[in-house]
Write an enzyme that holds these catalytic residues in place. Structure first.
Site, PDB file in Angstrom:
ATOM      1  N   SER B 149       0.828  -1.208   0.000  1.00 18.89           N
ATOM      2  CA  SER B 149       0.000   0.000   0.000  1.00 18.89           C
ATOM      3  C   SER B 149       0.865   1.262   0.000  1.00 18.89           C
ATOM      4  O   SER B 149       1.565   1.501  -0.971  1.00 18.89           O
ATOM      5  CB  SER B 149      -0.948  -0.062   1.196  1.00 18.89           C
ATOM      6  N   ASP B 226     -10.122  -5.515  -3.200  1.00 16.31           N
ATOM      7  CA  ASP B 226      -9.535  -4.479  -2.352  1.00 16.31           C
ATOM      8  C   ASP B 226     -10.408  -3.213  -2.427  1.00 16.31           C
ATOM      9  O   ASP B 226     -10.617  -2.631  -3.490  1.00 16.31           O
ATOM     10  CB  ASP B 226      -8.113  -4.186  -2.840  1.00 16.31           C
ATOM     11  N   HIS B 260      -7.443  -5.948   0.902  1.00 16.29           N
ATOM     12  CA  HIS B 260      -6.265  -5.131   1.162  1.00 16.29           C
ATOM     13  C   HIS B 260      -5.481  -5.611   2.372  1.00 16.29           C
ATOM     14  O   HIS B 260      -4.455  -5.030   2.710  1.00 16.29           O
ATOM     15  CB  HIS B 260      -6.721  -3.674   1.376  1.00 16.29           C
TER      16      HIS B 260
END
Lengths: 704, 282
Positions: B149, B226, B260
């Site tokens: 991320s 995600d 995620h």
């Protein structure tokens, strides 16, 4: 030799001098002891025997005193005994064994070499002894007896009676003066007149005397001759005795020397043998003795006669005549009796064949380890034979101790060739259809023969080494026209095939070369969609630009109909296989693997029997799909690969795709090929695909 | 600089340690995690830097990702620093979860009050490697970087801004084009001010377009489910397009059903470590 010895040794007996013919010590242990004082200590006899020796010497003295006759009888008795242990009385106890002589045998000197070998029962004072040894006679007493006998018979004959003369007759006495022939008695003359002699012939006494004398003289000669004969015979007998002893001694010595080593194991053997010999000896001696005895008797008789004659010759005429007649009778009778001067027994002993085989075996077997059990030959493994050699493996039992192996072989002939069948022609390897990988090669060939062939043989050599040094491995007994052969990775091989029938093997086929680098396969033309063309070398797939017919080809099981595809023939060996495909960026293609029975009417990847990577180029965009069962992950690849590396990993059940130039891993399927799969290629648009195989895996691929 | 060991745990034959030190760049105490594989006992190992995402500390990765086995097998020293300076007492640093504490964005801030402490870019690319090289058995020539991320973004920009420094780079659900996504806009404006030209210097998509350097092999995994992808925070397509344009090799995998979270990371961490090992152990 006897004589010398006899001279040397003194006699301490009250024996007449003329009896020196035999050594006293032969029969007299006493004397012998004097000669060989250390003998007892030097002997390696058992103590018992030593004692025996001592005792016997002591006994010897006693024996000397015994009555001759008694001893003679006892001798005979003793000779009949085999074994010391059987003898009951002390006499016997003291007697050494038959085989063991207290007296060194005659051939002492010759025992020297024997002594060097073994010092077993007898000590080897051979050097000292020049004397006779009448070993084995047994007790001294026996010997003594015999000696006395001998002495008696021999001595007189040779010495005292050398010259035998009948003393002249004396003058006539007042006794008889005529001789009656009929009655054979001297009578007085006047007696003739009387009744009893009336009819008888009468001759004057002188005449009778004369004739009697003559007769006696003749007989005397005969007697003398016989005496000489007997003497000679006695001599001979004596020699025979000596020889017997000698031979026995030799035999004894032989046995001693042979058996000394194996004391314990051979003790019994030795005893047995000696006993046997002793018995033999006993027999012979007995026979001889009997002969001797009879000879002695004969001699006695002769001598008696002689004495009588002698006496007779000193008598008065009348008496003389009387006796003479009688004597003549007796003589006549006596001389008529046949005297056997043939020696009844041969002095020689048969050569005893010494059977030591079992002993040798015993000796040999002392240190052996038990023979190992037979090894077990393993069944022949493939690729373990060449045209001229075979590799044989065997296993053995762990308990065995093995020093070496002995391998022998013989060719096994099949049923006789019978008719002369010609050997077959060599097969033809289908070189274009060879498939290989790093560990094996699959070869197939054409038979090359119209007639059936019994089997085929594949021969391979490593190509690096030239013919001379290379080992040719061969796989034999192949029934069909193909063979999967195990190989070493990273090598080059030259392969030949032969056909074989009862006429023998064919010559080698044309060779084919195999490199065990990477995996090597060719495209299978049978699976080829009609719109695809495969190049000569089987590595390039071409879909031409020509206008394709509108109609699709009819369905087929063998070749692709809907999907313009072709499959390769990958060697059916589990492990790693890696190949590469050169593609054009703008080409629509599909590459991957599929089972042999993948539906040919479907697209590659549209079913669960195939896994592939598909590239579609449309609108300047590259689309990459990794298809299996119509599903694909969503993968974006920014740099279109020009060379795709494909790794098929049976062990890990993976199929991976790489961008070879970038060493970039693209995607990995986890597939479980339950059977063998083959490379597949399709061209959705005209173009070409070039396959590269037989290359080893690049390093980056190894991470996957 | 003195290192203070906070913890040490044996894992897959190696040692997972946490240290604390006084950072010069960040002007505060910083913790970082280091995994030493078994191979590190006998020789120098390559170094792989992991950059965590928003709200993470040095603990998230080492406890949730399950990377130890792969790191141990491939013999890689894995360093996982914190995501921002801590305890600096800057006003407003704890107001948002996506800005300030735990959201360093791996930039060197130029704006007050952040510029004193928020220099994560320099920390990651200079101070920390120096510290690691001096104190641990690592080979300074073999280094790679990856992250998740925000950390993915950090990994990408570190690699793109330092051609040749990293042998390989990979990312999980990276923020590929921060200049165009809400997160990026918020962070960059706070740390860097309003001059968007400064922003581009920390935008992977932009950096790729002018990337001159040596071949990079980028692996990106993105969970299809995600939420942030759907929210347009991540914008991988832009990055891919730029890479395609520039022929920067990228394999981008959109993983069906994944989100995620660290569950997603844990699923594919082995692939990533292998990806790096291929270059680090070459």
């Amino acid at each position: 030799m006897e004589e010398e010895s006899g001279e040397e040794l003194g006699l301490d007996r009250s024996t007449p001098k003329d009896f020196h013919f035999y050594h006293m010590d032969l029969y007299d242990s006493e004397d012998r002891l004097q000669l060989f004082p250390e003998e007892n200590t030097r002997r390696r006899k058992e103590v018992v025997q030593a004692e025996r020796a001592n005792e016997s010497t002591g006994a010897g003295d006693g024996k000397a005193q015994r009555d001759l006759q008694e001893e003679v009888e006892e001798l005979v008795h003793l000779y009949g005994l085999e074994d010391d242990h059987e003898l009951g009385d002390e006499f016997v106890e003291n007697m050494p064994r038959m085989g063991v002589s207290e007296y060194p045998p005659y051939g002492m000197k010759r025992r020297d070499p024997a002594r060097e070998q073994r010092d077993w029962r007898l000590s080897g004072e051979a050097t000292e002894a020049e004397d006779l040894g009448f070993g084995g006679w047994g007790s001294a007493g026996q010997c003594q007896d015999l000696r006395e006998v001998y002495r008696y018979t021999h001595g007189r004959a040779s010495e005292e009676y050398e010259c035998y003369v009948i003393p002249e007759e004396e003058d006539e006495e007042e006794a008889a003066d005529v001789f009656c022939v009929t009655c054979k008695t001297p009578i007085r003359a006047f007696q003739k007149v009387f009744d009893e002699h009336k009819e008888h012939e009468v001759i004057p006494l002188n005449e009778a005397l004369e004739s009697a004398k003559d007769e006696i003289h003749k007989n005397m000669y005969k007697l003398e001759k016989q005496i000489i004969d007997m003497e000679n015979f006695a001599n001979h007998l004596e020699e025979v005795f000596i020889t017997v002893e000698e031979n026995f001694g030799k035999q004894e010595q032989n046995f001693e020397s042979h058996y000394n080593e194996i004391l314990e194991t051979l003790a019994q053997k030795y005893e047995e043998k000696i006993q046997a010999l002793g018995e033999k000896k006993k027999e012979k001696v007995e026979a001889l003795y009997e002969q001797l005895v009879s000879c002695g008797e004969n001699l006695d008789t002769c001598k008696e006669l002689m004495e009588t004659i002698e006496e007779m010759c000193h008598e008065e005429k009348v008496d003389f005549i009387k006796d003479a007649v009688a004597m003549a009778d007796r003589l006549g009778k006596f001389l008529k009796t046949k005297t056997d001067v043939e020696i009844s027994t041969q002095p020689d002993f048969e050569d005893q064949t010494l059977d030591f085989s079992d002993v040798e075996q015993l000796m040999g077997s002392i240190n052996t380890i038990p023979a190992p059990s037979a090894p077990v030959i393993n069944p022949q493994t493939p690729n373990s034979a060449t045209g001229s050699s075979v590799r044989v493996c065997w296993s053995l039992y762990s308990d065995d101790t093995v020093e070496s192996y002995q391998l022998s072989y013989r060719p096994v002939q099949d049923s006789s060739p019978g008719k002369d069948q010609a050997a077959p022609s060599p097969p033809i390897i289908k070189t274009k259809e060879i498939r290989s990988c790093e560990e094996a090669v699959l070869i197939c060939w054409e038979s090359g023969n119209l007639n059936p062939v019994d089997s085929y043989t594949v021969e391979l050599t490593q190509a690096e080494s030239p013919e001379a040094s290379g080992v040719t491995e061969s796989v034999v007994g192949i029934p069909t026209c193909e063979s999967l052969v195990q190989l070493q990775p990273g090598q080059s091989y030259v392969i030949y095939v032969r056909a074989l029938n009862t006429g023998g093997p064919s010559t080698r086929s044309e060779p084919a070369t195999v490199h065990t680098i990477g995996s090597y396969f060719r495209l299978n033309k049978d699976t080829c969609h009609p719109w695809l063309t495969i190049s000569q070398d089987g590595l390039t797939i071409l879909r031409s630009e020509r206008s394709t017919p509108t109609k699709e080809p009819p369905p087929s099981d063998t070749h692709f109909t809907r999907c313009v595809a072709v499959m390769g023939n990958l060697i059916p060996v589990r492990g790693h296989h890696y190949w590469e495909v050169e593609v054009d960026e703008h080409l629509d293609y599909t590459v991957g693997v599929a089972f042999e029975d993948v539906p040919k009417q479907e697209d590659l990847g549209a079913n669960c029997l195939s896994w592939c990577m598909r590239h579609t180029f449309a609108s300047s965009r590259h689309k990459y799909e990794f298809l299996h069962n119509r599903t694909t992950p969503d993968i974006r690849i920014t740099v279109p690969p020009k060379k795709i590396g494909i790794l098929l990993d049976y062990e890990n059940s993976k199929l991976s795709f790489f961008n070879v130039e970038l060493s970039q891993h693209l995607y990995t399927f986890s597939c479980q090929p339950h059977k063998f799969v083959h490379p597949c290629f399709s061209l959705e648009k005209p173009g070409c695909l070039k396959i590269r195989n037989g290359i080893s895996m690049p390093k980056h691929v190894t991470f996957y | 600089m003195a290192l203070k060991q906070i913890s040490s745990n044996k894992c897959f034959g190696g040692l997972q340690k946490v240290f604390e030190h006084d950072s010069v760049e960040l002007n505060c105490k910083m913790k970082f995690a280091v995994y030493l594989p078994p191979k590190a006992e006998t020789g120098k190992c390559p170094a792989l830097y992991w950059l965590s995402g928003l709200t993470c500390t040095e603990q998230n990765f080492i406890s949730k990702s399950g990377y130890h086995q792969a790191a141990s097998e491939h013999g890689l020293v894995v360093i996982a620093p914190d995501t921002s300076p801590r305890g600096c007492n800057i006003k407003g640093e704890d107001e948002s979860w996506d800005f300030g504490t735990g959201a360093g964005f791996y930039v060197d801030a130029t704006e007050d009050p952040w510029k004193t402490n928020y220099r994560m870019y320099s920390y990651i690319t200079e101070e920390l490697p120096q510290l690691i090289n001096a104190n641990f058995p690592v080979d300074p020539q073999r280094t790679s970087i990856f992250g998740h991320s925000m950390g993915g973004h950090g990994a990408l920009i570190c690699a793109l801004k330092n051609p040749g420094k990293y042998k390989s780079v990979s990312a999980f659900a990276p923020i590929c084009n921060p200049v165009l996504c809400p997160w990026g806009k918020k962070a960059f404006s706070g740390y860097l001010g309003t001059d968007q030209s400064k922003w581009k210097a920390y935008d992977a998509t932009h950096l790729v377009k002018s990337y001159p350097g040596s071949q990079l092999d980028i692996l990106i995994d993105q969970g299809k489910e995600d939420q942030f992808l759907l929210d347009g925070q991540l914008l991988p397509d832009n990055f891919i397009a730029a890479c395609t344009e520039k022929k920067i090799p990228v394999v981008f995998r959109l993983q069906e059903g994944y989100d995620h979270s660290y569950y997603f990371i844990a699923t594919f961490i082995t692939d990533h470590i292998r990806h790096h090992a291929k270059y680090l152990n070459a």
